[in-house]
Design a protein around this motif. Structure first.
Motif, PDB file in Angstrom:
ATOM      1  N   UNK A  25       0.582  -1.214   0.617  1.00 42.04           N
ATOM      2  CA  UNK A  25       0.232  -0.156  -0.197  1.00 42.04           C
ATOM      3  C   UNK A  25       0.934   1.753   0.004  1.00 42.04           C
ATOM      4  N   UNK A  26       2.312   1.507   0.337  1.00 43.01           N
ATOM      5  CA  UNK A  26       2.804   2.914   0.657  1.00 43.01           C
ATOM      6  C   UNK A  26       4.074   2.769  -1.288  1.00 43.01           C
ATOM      7  N   UNK A  27       3.659   1.304  -1.689  1.00 41.58           N
ATOM      8  CA  UNK A  27       3.647   1.788  -2.863  1.00 41.58           C
ATOM      9  C   UNK A  27       3.265   2.920  -4.562  1.00 41.58           C
ATOM     10  N   UNK A  28       1.308   2.917  -3.074  1.00 41.77           N
ATOM     11  CA  UNK A  28       0.646   4.403  -4.494  1.00 41.77           C
ATOM     12  C   UNK A  28      -0.120   3.988  -5.665  1.00 41.77           C
ATOM     13  N   UNK A  29       0.225   3.125  -6.141  1.00 43.01           N
ATOM     14  CA  UNK A  29      -0.139   2.203  -7.291  1.00 43.01           C
ATOM     15  C   UNK A  29      -1.680   2.638  -7.137  1.00 43.01           C
ATOM     16  N   UNK A  30      -2.612   2.018  -5.803  1.00 45.22           N
ATOM     17  CA  UNK A  30      -3.676   2.103  -6.597  1.00 45.22           C
ATOM     18  C   UNK A  30      -4.097   1.259  -6.803  1.00 45.22           C
ATOM     19  N   UNK A  31      -5.691   1.464  -7.603  1.00 44.13           N
ATOM     20  CA  UNK A  31      -6.553   0.515  -8.136  1.00 44.13           C
ATOM     21  C   UNK A  31      -6.170   0.296  -9.188  1.00 44.13           C
ATOM     22  N   UNK A  35      -3.247   5.169  -9.053  1.00 43.48           N
ATOM     23  CA  UNK A  35      -2.952   5.699  -7.754  1.00 43.48           C
ATOM     24  C   UNK A  35      -4.053   5.598  -6.913  1.00 43.48           C
ATOM     25  N   UNK A  36      -3.314   5.898  -5.236  1.00 43.27           N
ATOM     26  CA  UNK A  36      -4.076   6.437  -4.446  1.00 43.27           C
ATOM     27  C   UNK A  36      -3.099   5.245  -3.420  1.00 43.27           C
ATOM     28  N   UNK A  37      -3.874   5.712  -2.509  1.00 39.70           N
ATOM     29  CA  UNK A  37      -3.167   5.195  -0.692  1.00 39.70           C
ATOM     30  C   UNK A  37      -3.261   3.454  -0.317  1.00 39.70           C
TER      31      UNK A  37
END
Length: 73
Positions: A25-31, A35-37
């Motif tokens: 989740x720290x990668x910031x990839x998101x759905x 992007x996203x947390x």
């Protein structure tokens, strides 16, 4: 199947599940990579004896953004 909020009974794997989920989740990839947390809502590690050719892995990549995001190329 184990619920996502129940950690592995083995402390080693329970700690690994928590660590991996936090790092994913720290990668910031998101759905779907938009992007996203929150990239993953859960991570379970199960261990059983198996032949290396039969190691299973399940990944679910469908989500709300897949069904509703549009783009012009």
């Amino acid at each position: 199947m184990r619920p996502l909020d129940v950690r592995n009974p083995d402390p080693f794997y329970a700690d690994l599940e928590t660590e991996l989920l936090e790092k994913i989740n720290a990668l910031g990839i998101g759905p779907q990579g938009f992007g996203g947390r929150t990239t993953a809502i859960g991570l379970n590690i199960e261990t059983m004896p198996t032949h290396i050719a039969g190691m299973p892995c399940a990944v679910n990549i469908s989500c709300h953004v897949t069904r509703h995001k549009t783009a012009v190329l």
